[in-house]
Design an enzyme around this catalytic site. Structure first.
Site, PDB file in Angstrom:
ATOM      1  N   ASN A   1       0.840  -1.198   0.000  1.00  0.00           N
ATOM      2  CA  ASN A   1       0.000   0.000   0.000  1.00  0.00           C
ATOM      3  C   ASN A   1       0.874   1.248   0.000  1.00  0.00           C
ATOM      4  O   ASN A   1       1.909   1.286   0.674  1.00  0.00           O
ATOM      5  CB  ASN A   1      -0.884   0.003   1.255  1.00  0.00           C
ATOM      6  CG  ASN A   1      -1.770   1.230   1.343  1.00  0.00           C
ATOM      7  OD1 ASN A   1      -2.409   1.631   0.370  1.00  0.00           O
ATOM      8  ND2 ASN A   1      -1.802   1.851   2.516  1.00  0.00           N
TER       9      ASN A   1
ATOM     10  N   HIS B   1       1.029   4.986   1.257  1.00  0.00           N
ATOM     11  CA  HIS B   1       0.359   5.798   2.268  1.00  0.00           C
ATOM     12  C   HIS B   1       1.070   7.155   2.393  1.00  0.00           C
ATOM     13  O   HIS B   1       2.294   7.201   2.513  1.00  0.00           O
ATOM     14  CB  HIS B   1       0.398   5.076   3.614  1.00  0.00           C
ATOM     15  CG  HIS B   1      -0.291   5.832   4.707  1.00  0.00           C
ATOM     16  ND1 HIS B   1      -1.667   5.932   4.777  1.00  0.00           N
ATOM     17  CD2 HIS B   1       0.205   6.559   5.740  1.00  0.00           C
ATOM     18  CE1 HIS B   1      -1.985   6.688   5.815  1.00  0.00           C
ATOM     19  NE2 HIS B   1      -0.875   7.080   6.418  1.00  0.00           N
TER      20      HIS B   1
ATOM     21  N   SER C   1       5.001   6.500   2.333  1.00  0.00           N
ATOM     22  CA  SER C   1       5.593   5.198   2.616  1.00  0.00           C
ATOM     23  C   SER C   1       4.892   4.140   1.781  1.00  0.00           C
ATOM     24  O   SER C   1       3.678   4.226   1.547  1.00  0.00           O
ATOM     25  CB  SER C   1       5.407   4.819   4.091  1.00  0.00           C
ATOM     26  OG  SER C   1       5.847   5.841   4.949  1.00  0.00           O
TER      27      SER C   1
ATOM     28  N   ASP D   1      -2.455   0.364   8.029  1.00  0.00           N
ATOM     29  CA  ASP D   1      -1.192   1.077   7.750  1.00  0.00           C
ATOM     30  C   ASP D   1      -0.074   0.708   8.730  1.00  0.00           C
ATOM     31  O   ASP D   1       0.767   1.549   9.063  1.00  0.00           O
ATOM     32  CB  ASP D   1      -1.421   2.599   7.775  1.00  0.00           C
ATOM     33  CG  ASP D   1      -2.432   3.043   6.724  1.00  0.00           C
ATOM     34  OD1 ASP D   1      -2.478   2.435   5.653  1.00  0.00           O
ATOM     35  OD2 ASP D   1      -3.183   4.004   6.993  1.00  0.00           O
TER      36      ASP D   1
END
Ligand code: GRF
Length: 224
Positions: free
Chosen positions: A109, A111, A138, A147
């Protein structure tokens, strides 16, 4: 070496998807984007996929009784593609623990914060309110906790006195694209280890993201 086979999940404008397509088309990154999945029919990124001739599918929450059934359909679709990697690029839906457990270390992911700072939403305003001197984005492995998975790579930029959430986001965006492409390159070269190293970059070291790993920008992640 074979291209990295990816499924990309989006909810919005798809600028990171566009950056991946550009890197693929310019042969910077041997990448096969098997399909694009959105949870929003109006996502601009679906048009980006279409224009590039990439198949896409929209899976809307309203068509399912609960998250478990939604995730089952998502998993079925992902499994049918047999990807090396699933990329959440602005996908604004939380994935359930059962789905994530079946795809350990296969989902990443992007973020917009320097994790572990500011998981969740409104990251720019939270960085400003805290008086942070730097901010960034990130890329991390997705786990059941929001996250919170191991960080693979980060771009760090300075916060300026006049910054607003809008200017922070606008300045970060092109670096997010570079971070994504550089990180996918690491995956393709099999240099990402789930618990060993983190790619950390700033504006100066970003002249050539593709040589970053070789130039020693992979550093031990310490306590990880
Ligand atoms: C990015 O800014 C990313 O940090 C966040 O969502 C945004 C996605 O943008 N997770 P886009 O849809 O790729 O343009």
């Amino acid at each position: 070496m074979k291209p990295l086979r990816c499924v990309v999940l989006i909810s919005g404008r798809g600028s990171n998807l566009a950056a991946m397509i550009k890197a693929r088309d310019s042969a910077e990154l041997p990448l096969e984007i098997i399909t694009v999945i959105s949870d929003k029919p109006q996502a601009e990124g679906l048009k980006v996929a279409k224009a590039a001739g990439i198949s896409s599918k929209c899976i809307q929450a309203r068509d399912f009784t609960d998250r478990a059934h939604y995730d089952l359909e998502l998993l079925r679709l992902i499994d049918s593609c047999q990807p090396d990697l699933i990329i959440l690029a602005g996908f604004m839906r939380i994935l359930g623990a059962s789905l994530v457990a079946q795809l350990t270390n296969k989902i990443i992911n992007l973020h917009p914060s320097l994790l572990p700072k500011y998981p969740g939403l409104d990251t720019y305003n939270r960085a400003l309110a805290a008086g942070d001197l730097e901010y960034g984005a990130s890329i991390h492995f997705v786990t059941a906790e929001l996250d919170a998975g191991t960080v693979i790579s980060q771009i760090r930029l300075p916060v300026q006195a006049s910054d607003t959430a809008y200017t922070l986001a606008a300045r970060l965006q092109p670096f997010e694209h570079k971070l994504m492409v550089a990180t996918l390159r690491l995956f393709r070269e099999h240099t990402v280890k789930s618990k060993s190293a983190m790619l950390v970059v700033d504006e100066k070291t970003y002249k050539n993201p593709f040589t970053l790993a070789a130039a020693g920008y992979l550093r031990a992640a310490g306590t990880d």
